[in-house]
Design an enzyme around this catalytic site. Structure first.
Site, short mmCIF file in Angstrom:
data_model
loop_
_atom_site.label_atom_id
_atom_site.label_comp_id
_atom_site.label_asym_id
_atom_site.label_seq_id
_atom_site.Cartn_x
_atom_site.Cartn_y
_atom_site.Cartn_z
N PHE A 109 1.03 -1.21 0.06
CA PHE A 109 0.16 -0.02 0.11
C PHE A 109 0.84 1.37 0.03
O PHE A 109 1.67 1.45 0.95
CB PHE A 109 -0.84 -0.12 1.29
CG PHE A 109 -1.96 0.89 1.45
CD1 PHE A 109 -3.22 1.07 0.98
CD2 PHE A 109 -1.74 2.16 2.36
CE1 PHE A 109 -4.18 1.79 1.16
CE2 PHE A 109 -2.83 3.02 2.73
CZ PHE A 109 -3.95 2.74 1.83
N ARG A 129 11.18 -17.89 38.14
CA ARG A 129 12.19 -16.96 39.00
C ARG A 129 11.99 -16.90 40.35
O ARG A 129 10.93 -16.66 40.82
CB ARG A 129 12.12 -15.62 38.31
CG ARG A 129 13.17 -14.60 38.65
CD ARG A 129 14.45 -14.67 38.33
NE ARG A 129 15.12 -13.53 38.93
CZ ARG A 129 16.74 -13.36 38.87
NH1 ARG A 129 17.22 -14.82 38.51
NH2 ARG A 129 17.24 -12.60 39.06
N GLN A 146 2.89 -9.58 45.54
CA GLN A 146 1.63 -8.82 45.18
C GLN A 146 2.27 -7.78 44.09
O GLN A 146 1.26 -7.61 43.14
CB GLN A 146 1.35 -8.12 46.39
CG GLN A 146 -0.19 -7.42 46.20
CD GLN A 146 -0.43 -6.67 47.51
OE1 GLN A 146 0.18 -5.86 48.13
NE2 GLN A 146 -1.69 -7.01 47.79
N GLY A 197 13.18 -8.11 34.57
CA GLY A 197 14.29 -7.45 35.02
C GLY A 197 15.45 -7.59 34.05
O GLY A 197 14.82 -7.09 32.88
N GLU A 208 -0.58 3.10 10.15
CA GLU A 208 -1.97 3.12 9.58
C GLU A 208 -2.54 4.12 10.49
O GLU A 208 -3.75 4.04 10.81
CB GLU A 208 -2.39 1.75 9.76
CG GLU A 208 -1.74 0.79 8.80
CD GLU A 208 -2.38 -0.29 8.40
OE1 GLU A 208 -3.72 -0.39 8.49
OE2 GLU A 208 -1.37 -1.42 8.10
N THR A 258 -1.18 7.38 13.09
CA THR A 258 -0.84 7.59 14.54
C THR A 258 -1.90 7.60 15.72
O THR A 258 -2.83 7.83 15.10
CB THR A 258 -0.08 9.02 14.88
OG1 THR A 258 -0.92 10.01 14.51
CG2 THR A 258 1.13 8.92 13.85
N1 CAA Z 1 -14.08 5.97 4.59
C1 CAA Z 1 -14.37 6.29 3.41
N2 CAA Z 1 -14.18 7.67 3.16
C2 CAA Z 1 -13.79 8.67 4.24
C3 CAA Z 1 -13.47 8.24 5.53
C4 CAA Z 1 -13.82 6.73 5.80
N3 CAA Z 1 -13.22 6.29 6.94
N4 CAA Z 1 -13.02 9.31 6.51
C5 CAA Z 1 -13.21 10.43 5.60
N5 CAA Z 1 -13.60 9.95 4.38
C6 CAA Z 1 -13.77 10.88 3.03
C7 CAA Z 1 -14.62 12.05 3.45
O1 CAA Z 1 -16.14 11.79 3.53
C8 CAA Z 1 -14.23 13.20 2.53
O2 CAA Z 1 -14.98 12.84 1.48
P1 CAA Z 1 -15.74 14.26 0.72
O3 CAA Z 1 -14.85 15.26 0.38
O4 CAA Z 1 -16.27 13.42 -0.37
O5 CAA Z 1 -16.73 14.40 1.78
C9 CAA Z 1 -12.73 12.50 2.27
O6 CAA Z 1 -12.68 11.41 2.92
C10 CAA Z 1 -11.69 13.66 3.23
O7 CAA Z 1 -12.15 13.56 4.40
P2 CAA Z 1 -11.67 14.57 5.64
O8 CAA Z 1 -11.82 15.84 5.15
O9 CAA Z 1 -11.93 13.95 6.89
O10 CAA Z 1 -9.91 14.19 5.35
P3 CAA Z 1 -9.00 15.06 6.24
O11 CAA Z 1 -7.72 15.53 5.06
O12 CAA Z 1 -9.41 15.94 7.18
O13 CAA Z 1 -8.14 13.82 6.99
C11 CAA Z 1 -7.70 12.11 8.10
C12 CAA Z 1 -8.58 12.69 7.55
C13 CAA Z 1 -8.34 11.11 9.25
C14 CAA Z 1 -6.76 12.92 9.25
C15 CAA Z 1 -6.94 11.23 7.44
O14 CAA Z 1 -6.25 11.99 6.44
C16 CAA Z 1 -6.17 10.01 7.72
O15 CAA Z 1 -6.61 9.12 8.44
N6 CAA Z 1 -4.70 10.35 8.18
C17 CAA Z 1 -3.82 9.16 8.56
C18 CAA Z 1 -3.17 8.50 7.28
C19 CAA Z 1 -2.68 7.19 7.65
O16 CAA Z 1 -3.53 6.40 8.13
N7 CAA Z 1 -1.59 6.59 6.89
C20 CAA Z 1 -0.99 5.62 7.18
C21 CAA Z 1 -0.48 5.04 5.81
S1 CAA Z 1 -0.20 3.36 5.60
C22 CAA Z 1 1.02 2.87 6.51
O17 CAA Z 1 1.01 2.96 7.58
C23 CAA Z 1 2.26 2.10 5.90
C24 CAA Z 1 1.82 0.61 5.93
O18 CAA Z 1 2.30 -0.03 4.85
C25 CAA Z 1 1.38 -0.18 6.98
#
Ligand code: CAA
Length: 379
Positions: free
Chosen positions: A123, A268, A279, A339, A363, A365
Site C-alpha cells: 500500500f 524466577r 503482590q 528484570g 496506519e 498515529t
Molecule cells: N472511509 C471512507 N471515506 C472517508 C473516511 C472513511 N473512513 N473518512 C473520511 N472519508 C472521506 C470524507 O467523507 C471526505 O470525502 P468528501 O470530500 O467526498 O466528503 C474525504 O474522505 C476527506 O475526508 P476529511 O475531510 O476527513 O479528510 P482530512 O484531510 O481531514 O483527513 C484524516 C482525515 C483522518 C486525518 C486522514 O487523513 C487520515 O486518516 N490520516 C492518516 C493517514 C494514515 O493512516 N496513514 C497511514 C499510511 S499506511 C501505513 O501506515 C504504511 C503501511 O504500509 C502499514
C-alpha cells in the site's frame, strides 16, 4: 448476546495458532536479528487461505468473516508480529479495497492472484512530506491517451521490496483537494517504478519497508481503482480495515507478553520464593490481563460491526488505539517483570517491546485515531 466464537471462527483460530507455533516460532528470532523477509511462510499462509481471508470465494478468497480474520491475525502476531503485518496489509489495505472498488479487469487479472497468495500486495500512500496529512500528497498522475503517467515518491511501504503489486495513490486533479486523488494498481515490473532504500527499523525487522520513486511510470487506465477522484475514499476505506489488522497485531503482542510474564514469574526465585508470589508482580499481571481483555472485546466488536455492514470507522480507530497502547504497556511491564534478563535478547519480551511501538504509529498515529474518534462523536 453470545461472546463465544462460532465453530468456523474457532477452527480458523486453531489453524492460525498451530501454524504460528509450529512454523513461525522456530526462526522468529533469527528473522528479526538478520532482517529476513518471511516469504516462504507467507506462501504457506496463502496455501491455508490466509492471503484472501476476507475476499469472496468467487475471486478465490476464503470468504471468512472479519471476526475470524482478526482472531487469526491475533494468533499470528502472538508469535511473529512481522509476518502478521505482511498478511494484514496484503488483506486489508490491498485485496479488500480491490474487491470493493476494482473493475472487472482488476478482479479477474489481479484479485485472484492476490487472494491465493501467488501475488503479495503493498500500500503506497505515505510520502516524505505527507504522513498524517495524507491528503497533502504530491505524487502526480497525468492522463495520456488510455494511460496515466505517474511521477513522485512514496515511502514507508511495508513489503515494498518483496511485493508483486502496489495500491498507489496520486493526485489526478490538483484543483479538487482530497476529491482530486485517484488510486492505481501498479505491478512491480512497471518501467519507471523504482524501489528505494530499505529502512533499518527498531522493530518488525523481518518486514521490508522501502521507499518508491515514480519516474514517468505508465499505468493503463484499466488499472484505476474506483473512479477518477475516488482515491481518498479508497485509501480511508482500506485504512478502516487496516486498523483492525494493526489492532490485532497489538493484541497478539500484549497476549504474548502476558504469557511470557506468567511463565517467567513462576520460574524466577528471589528472596527464597518465586516472584509470582509477590503482590507487586501479581498486580502487574492483573493490570496486563484487564487491558488485554478490554482490547480484545473492542476489537471483536469493531470486526463484528464491519460484518454487519455497519459504519465502523470510529470502532476501528478505538480498537487500533487501545490495542496498540495495551501492546506497549504490556511489553514494558513484561520487561520490568523479567528484570535485567528482559532488557537482553535472552527472552522474547525485548523483541515484543520493539515490535509493539510501531502499532501506535502506522496506519494512522494514535493522535490521528483520537481525531477520527472525536469527529465521529462531535461533528
Ligand atoms: N472511509 C471512507 N471515506 C472517508 C473516511 C472513511 N473512513 N473518512 C473520511 N472519508 C472521506 C470524507 O467523507 C471526505 O470525502 P468528501 O470530500 O467526498 O466528503 C474525504 O474522505 C476527506 O475526508 P476529511 O475531510 O476527513 O479528510 P482530512 O484531510 O481531514 O483527513 C484524516 C482525515 C483522518 C486525518 C486522514 O487523513 C487520515 O486518516 N490520516 C492518516 C493517514 C494514515 O493512516 N496513514 C497511514 C499510511 S499506511 C501505513 O501506515 C504504511 C503501511 O504500509 C502499514
Amino acid at each position: 448476546m453470545d461472546f463465544r466464537l462460532t465453530e468456523e471462527q474457532e477452527m480458523v483460530r486453531q489453524t492460525a495458532r498451530e501454524f504460528a507455533e509450529k512454523e513461525l516460532a522456530p526462526g522468529v528470532e533469527e528473522r528479526d536479528e538478520k532482517e529476513i523477509y518471511p516469504g516462504k511462510y507467507i506462501k504457506k499462509l496463502g496455501e491455508l487461505g490466509f492471503c484472501g481471508m476476507v475476499i469472496s470465494e468467487k475471486y478465490g478468497g476464503s470468504g471468512f468473516d472479519t471476526v475470524s480474520y482478526v482472531v487469526a491475525l491475533e494468533e499470528i502476531a502472538r508469535i511473529d508480529p512481522s509476518t502478521e503485518i505482511v498478511i494484514s496489509v496484503h488483506n486489508s489495505l490491498v485485496s479488500y479495497p480491490l474487491e470493493k472498488f476494482g473493475n472487472d479487469y482488476i478482479h479477474s487479472e489481479f484479485l485472484s492472484k492476490l487472494a491465493s497468495g501467488e501475488w503479495i500486495g503493498a500500500f503506497a500512500l505515505t510520502e516524505p512530506e505527507s504522513g498524517s496529512d495524507a491528503g497533502a500528497m504530491k505524487t502526480r498522475a497525468i492522463k495520456d491517451g488510455d494511460h496515466w503517467i505517474l511521477n513522485g515518491s512514496k515511502n514507508f511501504i511495508t513489503t515494498g521490496g518483496n511485493c508483486d503489486a502496489y495500491l498507489l495513490f496520486a493526485v489526478t486533479d490538483p484543483s479538487a483537494g482530497s476529491r482530486g486523488t485517484s488510486a492505481f494498481l501498479i505491478t512491480r515490473d512497471t518501467p519507471g517504478v523504482i524501489r528505494g532504500k530499505h529502512e533499518k527499523k527498531m522493530g518488525i525487522r523481518a518486514t521490508d519497508t522501502v521507499s518508491l520513486a515514480l519516474e514517468d511510470a505508465r499505468v493503463p487506465d484499466a488499472n484505476l481503482v474506483g473512479k477518477h477522484g475516488d482515491g481518498f475514499k479508497v485509501a480511508l476505506t482500506a485504512l478502516d480495515s487496516g486498523r483492525l489488522g494493526v489492532a490485532a497485531q497489538g493484541l497478539g503482542i500484549a497476549q504474548a507478553c502476558l504469557e511470557q510474564s506468567i511463565k517467567y514469574s513462576k520460574e524466577r526465585k528471589q528472596f527464597g520464593r518465586t516472584i509470582s508470589s509477590f503482590q507487586a508482580i501479581r498486580f502487574k499481571i492483573a493490570d496486563m490481563a484487564i487491558r488485554i481483555s478490554a482490547a480484545r472485546w473492542l476489537l471483536r466488536h469493531a470486526a463484528w460491526k464491519k460484518d454487519q455492514g455497519d459504519q465502523y470507522t470510529k470502532e476501528a480507530a478505538m480498537a487500533k488505539l487501545y490495542c496498540s497502547e495495551a501492546a506497549t504497556y504490556c511489553a514494558l511491564e513484561a520487561i520490568q517483570i523479567h528484570g535485567g534478563y528482559g532488557y537482553c535478547k535472552d527472552y522474547p519480551v525485548e523483541r515484543y517491546f520493539r515490535d509493539a511501538k510501531i502499532t501506535e504509529i502506522y496506519e494512522g498515529t494514535n493522535e490521528i485515531q483520537r481525531i477520527v474518534i472525536g469527529r465521529a462523536l462531535l461533528d
